[in-house]
Design a protein around this motif. Sequence first.
Motif, PDB file in Angstrom:
ATOM      1  N   ARG A   1      15.882  -0.215  10.225  1.00 40.39           N
ATOM      2  CA  ARG A   1      16.721   0.973  10.001  1.00 40.39           C
ATOM      3  C   ARG A   1      17.949   0.642   9.173  1.00 40.39           C
TER       4      ARG A   1
ATOM      5  N   CYS B   1      18.710  -7.942  25.819  1.00 42.37           N
ATOM      6  CA  CYS B   1      18.235  -9.337  25.806  1.00 42.37           C
ATOM      7  C   CYS B   1      18.826 -10.112  26.983  1.00 42.37           C
TER       8      CYS B   1
ATOM      9  N   TRP C   1      12.052  -6.173  26.877  1.00 37.83           N
ATOM     10  CA  TRP C   1      11.055  -6.184  25.808  1.00 37.83           C
ATOM     11  C   TRP C   1       9.821  -7.008  26.148  1.00 37.83           C
TER      12      TRP C   1
ATOM     13  N   TRP D   1      20.689 -17.237  19.979  1.00 41.82           N
ATOM     14  CA  TRP D   1      21.092 -16.601  18.722  1.00 41.82           C
ATOM     15  C   TRP D   1      22.516 -17.025  18.316  1.00 41.82           C
TER      16      TRP D   1
ATOM     17  N   SER E   1      11.805   3.206  21.453  1.00 40.52           N
ATOM     18  CA  SER E   1      12.784   2.247  21.960  1.00 40.52           C
ATOM     19  C   SER E   1      13.637   1.680  20.831  1.00 40.52           C
TER      20      SER E   1
ATOM     21  N   HIS F   1      22.616  -2.780  18.939  1.00 37.06           N
ATOM     22  CA  HIS F   1      21.818  -2.312  20.087  1.00 37.06           C
ATOM     23  C   HIS F   1      20.694  -3.280  20.450  1.00 37.06           C
TER      24      HIS F   1
HETATM   25  C1  LIG Z   1      17.101  -0.783  20.459  1.00 38.25           C
HETATM   26  S1  LIG Z   1      16.277  -1.809  19.306  1.00 38.25           S
HETATM   27  C2  LIG Z   1      17.499  -1.834  18.008  1.00 38.25           C
HETATM   28  C3  LIG Z   1      16.893  -2.119  16.682  1.00 38.25           C
HETATM   29  C4  LIG Z   1      17.852  -2.120  15.494  1.00 38.25           C
HETATM   30  N1  LIG Z   1      18.891  -3.116  15.619  1.00 38.25           N
HETATM   31  C5  LIG Z   1      18.466  -0.768  15.286  1.00 38.25           C
HETATM   32  O1  LIG Z   1      19.652  -0.600  15.657  1.00 38.25           O
HETATM   33  O2  LIG Z   1      17.794   0.117  14.760  1.00 38.25           O
HETATM   34  C6  LIG Z   1      16.419  -3.418  20.047  1.00 38.25           C
HETATM   35  C7  LIG Z   1      15.852  -4.538  19.165  1.00 38.25           C
HETATM   36  O3  LIG Z   1      16.043  -5.776  19.857  1.00 38.25           O
HETATM   37  C8  LIG Z   1      14.912  -6.574  19.573  1.00 38.25           C
HETATM   38  N2  LIG Z   1      14.821  -7.656  20.538  1.00 38.25           N
HETATM   39  C9  LIG Z   1      14.337  -7.660  21.791  1.00 38.25           C
HETATM   40  N3  LIG Z   1      14.424  -8.884  22.337  1.00 38.25           N
HETATM   41  C10 LIG Z   1      14.986  -9.679  21.406  1.00 38.25           C
HETATM   42  C11 LIG Z   1      15.356 -11.057  21.363  1.00 38.25           C
HETATM   43  N4  LIG Z   1      15.148 -11.876  22.393  1.00 38.25           N
HETATM   44  N5  LIG Z   1      15.918 -11.518  20.243  1.00 38.25           N
HETATM   45  C12 LIG Z   1      16.157 -10.692  19.185  1.00 38.25           C
HETATM   46  N6  LIG Z   1      15.824  -9.407  19.159  1.00 38.25           N
HETATM   47  C13 LIG Z   1      15.250  -8.898  20.265  1.00 38.25           C
HETATM   48  C14 LIG Z   1      13.753  -5.610  19.606  1.00 38.25           C
HETATM   49  O4  LIG Z   1      12.617  -6.110  18.993  1.00 38.25           O
HETATM   50  C15 LIG Z   1      14.370  -4.441  18.845  1.00 38.25           C
HETATM   51  O5  LIG Z   1      14.169  -4.609  17.492  1.00 38.25           O
END
Ligand SMILES: C[S@@+](CC[C@H](N)C(=O)[O-])C[C@H]1O[C@@H](n2cnc3c(N)ncnc32)[C@H](O)[C@@H]1O
Length: 351
Positions: free
Chosen positions: A200, A269, A79, A277, A109, A264
């Motif tokens: 979502r 990450c 990301w 987290w 994504s 997901h």
């Molecule tokens: C594939 S999307 C999934 C979104 C949501 N959970 C869903 O299932 O619809 C991955 C998510 O991880 C988030 N993300 C990326 N790096 C992250 C981090 N370091 N900490 C928390 N969230 C992160 C992105 O912003 C994105 O919202």
Amino acid sequence: MTVSRRSPRRVARRLVDRGLATLGYALVDHDPAFAHSLVDRSVALPIEARELREDNPRLEELRTQYAALDWPVCEHSLWEPERVRPWTGPPSAGWLPKLDLQYFRGDTSYVWHYRESRRASELKFFVYLEAVRRSDTGDLIGRLGEDGMFGCWSYKFPGRPRFSRDLLDSVNELLFLDEHLGVIQRPGLRVLDIGAGYGRLAHRFAQAAGGLAEYCCLDAIPTSTFLCEWYTRFRGVAPPVRVVPLPEVPALAPGEFDLACNVHAWSECTIAAIQWWMDQVARLDIPHLFVVPNEADGFQSLEADGTRRDYLAVIEAAGYRLKVERPAIADEAVRQLVPVEDRHCLFERVG
Ligand SMILES: C[S@@+](CC[C@H](N)C(=O)[O-])C[C@H]1O[C@@H](n2cnc3c(N)ncnc32)[C@H](O)[C@@H]1O
């Protein structure tokens, strides 16, 4: 005399088609609008979607706030902004397709759709729909509904409600959580969603669970926080949905939540971010943790150099133990056909 003007591309295409036909192959069901588009533009955008712009002041504010943090949760891999590229194919090689903010529910994504030919996608989605419908005794699919807004690919078959992958994945996740924790009828439930994307599951949870007291969405990517704030407000589910920007996460208090979700997200990450987290989840003393990894087996982070690290040990060290692990789709034939390798994993606090 008239001269027919044929483009070299069309001539070449016809020659290829003829050549393939002599070998017994024919291109069936080719629908360029479907095959070459990330989003379904057939549903008009609401007027409010004009706010979904890269220069929206709220998005700029979140970008500035997040950029000022040097916390481990901001050590990104997939990301990172520099991994965003124009779409050239499925984003499997460690990069993200550029997002059109107004069409954030398309093939992005956040949620992948199945982008074979239209016919193949329809067949796969029908199989997936029927598999979820078998457990959906309360007709969540019909009650929650799908309007195809913001570019979301959706499907409608005779005798079935219109649906999308957003809806099916969400209903399936809700049914699992309801079976194990009784979330749908539970009064006063408080949920924390880490990596909530555009909201979502927040939207679907709020639609399904009338007694939901709070659904708190967190993310470390400013665009996700921005979209989540905007979308949950647009859908009229905030409150009970609340979107908390990353700098305010340490101010959340222990005992505020019954369930943490990570769907997901941790598979995309770094282990440093996951550790951060899990420190928060343990500090907040949340009794249950629901994880949906991307990978078929194990719990794998994604590091900046492309390597993967097992993060199960991080969850366990924070005082959680895996209580239930189940394929998202019980029927193995359906799992192979669609294909959906998701697993629903429920952890409980033991420490
Ligand atoms: C594939 S999307 C999934 C979104 C949501 N959970 C869903 O299932 O619809 C991955 C998510 O991880 C988030 N993300 C990326 N790096 C992250 C981090 N370091 N900490 C928390 N969230 C992160 C992105 O912003 C994105 O919202």
